[in-house]
Design an enzyme around this catalytic site. Structure first.
Site, PDB file in Angstrom:
ATOM      1  N   ARG A  26      -7.678 -13.998   2.392  1.00 15.95           N
ATOM      2  CA  ARG A  26      -6.271 -13.513   2.829  1.00 15.95           C
ATOM      3  C   ARG A  26      -5.351 -14.770   2.391  1.00 15.95           C
ATOM      4  O   ARG A  26      -5.653 -15.622   1.757  1.00 15.95           O
ATOM      5  CB  ARG A  26      -6.289 -13.485   4.315  1.00 15.95           C
ATOM      6  CG  ARG A  26      -6.636 -14.569   4.931  1.00 15.95           C
ATOM      7  CD  ARG A  26      -6.373 -14.779   6.319  1.00 15.95           C
ATOM      8  NE  ARG A  26      -6.875 -15.677   6.980  1.00 15.95           N
ATOM      9  CZ  ARG A  26      -6.313 -17.129   7.300  1.00 15.95           C
ATOM     10  NH1 ARG A  26      -5.115 -17.193   6.634  1.00 15.95           N
ATOM     11  NH2 ARG A  26      -6.994 -18.129   8.005  1.00 15.95           N
ATOM     12  N   SER A  33       3.477  -6.768   2.932  1.00 15.34           N
ATOM     13  CA  SER A  33       2.118  -6.014   3.179  1.00 15.34           C
ATOM     14  C   SER A  33       0.886  -6.438   2.355  1.00 15.34           C
ATOM     15  O   SER A  33       0.587  -7.648   2.337  1.00 15.34           O
ATOM     16  CB  SER A  33       2.099  -4.416   2.956  1.00 15.34           C
ATOM     17  OG  SER A  33       1.011  -3.838   3.753  1.00 15.34           O
ATOM     18  N   LEU A  34       0.295  -5.635   1.628  1.00 14.52           N
ATOM     19  CA  LEU A  34      -0.802  -5.902   0.730  1.00 14.52           C
ATOM     20  C   LEU A  34      -0.554  -6.874  -0.449  1.00 14.52           C
ATOM     21  O   LEU A  34      -1.037  -7.596  -0.852  1.00 14.52           O
ATOM     22  CB  LEU A  34      -1.376  -4.499  -0.066  1.00 14.52           C
ATOM     23  CG  LEU A  34      -2.345  -3.706   0.861  1.00 14.52           C
ATOM     24  CD1 LEU A  34      -3.189  -2.787   0.074  1.00 14.52           C
ATOM     25  CD2 LEU A  34      -3.620  -4.694   1.609  1.00 14.52           C
ATOM     26  N   ASP A  71      -3.132 -17.652   2.740  1.00 18.41           N
ATOM     27  CA  ASP A  71      -3.279 -18.947   3.563  1.00 18.41           C
ATOM     28  C   ASP A  71      -2.234 -19.924   2.971  1.00 18.41           C
ATOM     29  O   ASP A  71      -1.783 -19.875   1.988  1.00 18.41           O
ATOM     30  CB  ASP A  71      -4.433 -19.371   3.634  1.00 18.41           C
ATOM     31  CG  ASP A  71      -5.118 -19.803   2.454  1.00 18.41           C
ATOM     32  OD1 ASP A  71      -4.979 -21.192   2.419  1.00 18.41           O
ATOM     33  OD2 ASP A  71      -5.535 -19.240   1.486  1.00 18.41           O
ATOM     34  N   PHE A 130       0.913  -1.050   0.095  1.00 21.79           N
ATOM     35  CA  PHE A 130       0.149   0.127   0.106  1.00 21.79           C
ATOM     36  C   PHE A 130       0.769   1.318  -0.108  1.00 21.79           C
ATOM     37  O   PHE A 130       2.014   1.266   0.575  1.00 21.79           O
ATOM     38  CB  PHE A 130      -0.748  -0.020   1.292  1.00 21.79           C
ATOM     39  CG  PHE A 130      -1.911   0.832   1.457  1.00 21.79           C
ATOM     40  CD1 PHE A 130      -2.497   1.394   0.224  1.00 21.79           C
ATOM     41  CD2 PHE A 130      -1.933   1.767   2.683  1.00 21.79           C
ATOM     42  CE1 PHE A 130      -3.555   2.384   0.512  1.00 21.79           C
ATOM     43  CE2 PHE A 130      -2.939   2.660   2.993  1.00 21.79           C
ATOM     44  CZ  PHE A 130      -3.649   2.993   1.943  1.00 21.79           C
ATOM     45  N   HIS A 175       6.953  -2.445  10.212  1.00 24.88           N
ATOM     46  CA  HIS A 175       6.356  -2.996   9.357  1.00 24.88           C
ATOM     47  C   HIS A 175       7.273  -3.259   7.974  1.00 24.88           C
ATOM     48  O   HIS A 175       7.279  -4.037   7.248  1.00 24.88           O
ATOM     49  CB  HIS A 175       5.321  -1.971   8.760  1.00 24.88           C
ATOM     50  CG  HIS A 175       4.131  -2.431   7.727  1.00 24.88           C
ATOM     51  ND1 HIS A 175       3.707  -4.082   7.831  1.00 24.88           N
ATOM     52  CD2 HIS A 175       3.489  -1.929   6.456  1.00 24.88           C
ATOM     53  CE1 HIS A 175       2.819  -4.119   6.924  1.00 24.88           C
ATOM     54  NE2 HIS A 175       2.762  -2.920   5.957  1.00 24.88           N
ATOM     55  N   ASP A 224       5.669  -9.365   6.523  1.00 28.12           N
ATOM     56  CA  ASP A 224       4.511  -8.756   7.154  1.00 28.12           C
ATOM     57  C   ASP A 224       3.117  -8.319   6.533  1.00 28.12           C
ATOM     58  O   ASP A 224       2.585  -7.266   6.298  1.00 28.12           O
ATOM     59  CB  ASP A 224       5.038  -7.156   7.719  1.00 28.12           C
ATOM     60  CG  ASP A 224       4.399  -7.240   9.163  1.00 28.12           C
ATOM     61  OD1 ASP A 224       4.218  -7.808   9.904  1.00 28.12           O
ATOM     62  OD2 ASP A 224       4.339  -5.777   9.286  1.00 28.12           O
TER      63      ASP A 224
END
Ligand SMILES: *[C@@H]1O[C@H](CO)[C@@H](O)[C@H](O)[C@H]1NC(C)=O
Ligand SMILES: *[C@@H]1O[C@H](CO)[C@@H](O)[C@H](O)[C@H]1NC(C)=O
Ligand SMILES: *[C@@H]1O[C@H](CO)[C@@H](O)[C@H](O)[C@H]1NC(C)=O
Ligand SMILES: *[C@@H]1O[C@H](CO)[C@@H](O)[C@H](O)[C@H]1NC(C)=O
Length: 553
Positions: free
Chosen positions: A243, A206-207, A245, A131, A318, A229
């Site tokens: 998400r 992140s994203l 997994d 992001f 992060h 992260d």
């Protein structure tokens, strides 16, 4: 006069207010009380925007939004991605032949692949940013450089800058489309150029980590995803199709560095979401990221512009996952993570050997499965490939430094305290240790990093500490320094004339953490040290004592 500190927290609050303030009805999700109870709240909203709607994107396939994409607290909003042309996902190739000038790959235009340096027989490493980020970020090119250096890889940077700004809800939706683009990219390379998806490794921050998950969902037999992260808001606590997994690739390894709750302004997930989930320094707050330590914060703001400052201030924890991974690519030191009930257990040395299950964090995580010992198999130090269910949901702990090199050697120091006549039943204070081996010396290592400790005579005090220096196992000499803590607030510890402020130490045991794969027994890395000719050492306040590896002689 008190100085006004502009801290990490303030900036994060400001950033989140800007991002969430633009959302309708955001107040509801900013209620920590509800958040904490969210799993027990029945979601019973009569109408959800976009429920059961589907959108299709030409050759990429379709995306739908069903009720399972909503959660009153975790994910209150869903939208569809921006148009493809706006997100404008691009794939940029770097290899040893073109380490600095990227080549644009478009799988729909065959000659961009054929004429490039892309080699379908080589391993492919892909990097996906997160992001408010772009491929122009320093970390992306640093990681790319390390990957190019590490091997004959196709290194592909995924550019979705057109979709990573500026609203969080929209950006999370855009990742689904970017995931489709990445899947189409790899699936086409497989069909037309014979790339084996098992040879593809996607690294997402992140994203970008969840984007890799969306891609993996649509690729048969994707080799590996590394989640750096993975973003927490809108993903933590959601079903697996929302998400990252473990079903998204053959190996999903994850580094958690900013796993505080979003209400404490942590951006990363604390929940384990892969086959191997690593929690360096407990995975919440990283050493060196406490910005109240440095006085120069406002200066950074002025000098380098808000963008650079917010990168450092808002996201230090992060971003640390990226730094750790990048260092691991060509670094000589192994990040050894240990399965343990908690980081506190890890620090007190209870999970120091690989018998509890251990794995390598970072780039070389794929060489760990052979290192994971079967917990139920007691035959000494032998290693067996683990069953998947052994590691899913397990947390691997380790400690790192606060600056480069982050990767450090772990030492477990166990101090066996004597309890002779005349000793106080307990004393409190500070301990430092110097370790000497044939290879070198580590001086003044702090054994009481969280202020003073209370030491009970007759017991053993154990702590795990780290240092960049590799002592090579055998420790020859240990020097222990002791300082009694004169804590005026706790009268029992006031020890001037009427009590004994000495520390009585029988022996010191030093273990160095090692990988069992070196073919040596753990015993080689364990040294017991005693005082010469005496049963115990008597260390006065502000004094020290030496111990040697000739116990019993
Ligand atoms: C969406 O589909 C589900 C399952 O088919 C159904 O129960 C639900 O009522 C539908 N919602 C809307 C708004 O049509
Ligand atoms: C939504 O998409 C998923 C994944 O493609 C698919 O498995 C599911 O059947 C779809 N659901 C509906 C209601 O269209
Ligand atoms: C693209 O090029 C490869 C390698 O030359 C070839 O095998 C493949 O058939 C081509 N695909 C198309 C659609 O032309
Ligand atoms: C431990 O591993 C060895 C070697 O694979 C095997 O022969 C033995 O049966 C195992 N023991 C247990 C208790 O699983």
């Amino acid at each position: 006069m008190r100085r006004l500190h502009l801290t990490d927290r303030h900036l994060r609050v400001m950033l989140w207010c800007i991002l969430l303030g633009l959302q309708p009805a955001f107040a509801g999700i900013l209620d920590p009380f509800n958040w904490a109870r969210s799993d027990r709240i029945e979601v019973n909203i009569p109408w959800l925007p976009f429920e059961n709607e589907t959108r299709c994107y030409d050759e990429l396939g379709c995306l739908n939004i069903t009720r399972s994409w909503y959660h009153l607290i975790h994910r209150p909003f869903n939208v569809f991605p921006l148009p493809r042309v706006v997100i404008n996902t691009r794939f940029i190739l770097y290899t040893k032949k073109n380490p600095t000038d990227g080549q644009l790959l478009n799988v729909n235009v065959n000659k961009t692949i054929v004429k490039s340096n892309f080699n379908p027989k080589r391993l492919t490493k892909m990097i996906i940013h997160g992001f408010i980020d772009t491929p122009l970020s320093n970390w992306v090119s640093e990681m790319k450089d390390e990957l190019v250096k590490a091997g004959d890889f196709n290194v592909v940077i995924v550019d979705w800058a057109g979709g990573s700004l500026p609203l969080y809800t929209q950006a999370t939706a855009n990742t689904r489309l970017v995931g489709l683009e990445v899947a189409h990219f790899i699936n086409t390379l497989q069909k037309e150029h014979g790339v084996d998806p098992l040879d593809v490794h996607i690294i997402g921050h992140s994203l970008g980590a969840h984007t890799a998950g969306y891609a993996g969902e649509r690729i048969q037999g994707l080799g590996r995803i590394t989640g750096l992260d993975p973003a927490e808001p809108y993903f933590q606590g959601m079903p697996t199709h929302v998400r990252l997994d473990p079903t998204d690739a053959q190996l999903v390894d994850v580094i958690h560095t900013d796993g505080k709750s979003i209400f404490l302004l942590g951006y990363g997930m604390s929940q384990p979401v892969g086959h191997l989930d690593f929690y360096p320094n407990n995975g919440k707050e990283q050493p060196g990221c406490d910005l109240t330590e440095g006085p120069l914060v406002p200066l950074t703001l002025v000098k380098q512009g808000l963008e650079e400052a917010s990168r450092v201030l808002v996201a230090c924890n992060h971003v640390r996952a990226i730094k750790l991974f990048t260092e691991s690519i060509n670094g000589k030191c192994s990040y050894i993570g240990h399965q343990c009930p908690s980081y506190q257990h890890f620090l007190t040395g209870k999970c120091f050997h690989c018998g509890h299950g251990c794995a390598i964090m970072g780039f070389h995580a794929d060489s760990s499965p052979g290192l994971i010992t079967n917990k139920n198999n007691q035959s000494e130090n032998e290693v067996y490939p683990s069953e998947e269910h052994d590691t899913i949901g397990a947390k691997y702990y380790l400690s790192t430094g606060k600056d480069l090199p982050y990767c450090q050697r772990h030492y477990r120091v166990a101090i066996q305290l004597a309890n002779p006549k005349g000793a106080e039943s307990w004393v409190q204070g500070f301990l430092k240790v110097t370790l000497l081996s044939d290879r070198g010396v580590i001086r003044g290592m702090d054994l009481t990093p969280n202020n003073y400790v209370k030491l009970e005579h007759g017991t053993t005090y154990t702590i795990v500490v780290t240092h960049p220096m590799d002592l090579g196992g055998k420790v020859r000499k240990v020097e222990l320094s002791w300082e009694y803590d004169m804590n005026v607030l706790e009268p029992r510890s006031l020890c001037i004339l009427w009590c004994n402020d000495r520390l009585y130490v029988k022996s010191v045991l030093v273990d160095q953490m090692e990988l069992p794969s070196r073919g040596k027994r753990n015993v080689d890395f364990s040294t017991k040290l005693c005082t010469p000719k005496r049963e115990f050492a008597e260390i006065p306040n502000r004094g020290s004592a030496s111990f040697y590896d000739n116990c019993g002689r």
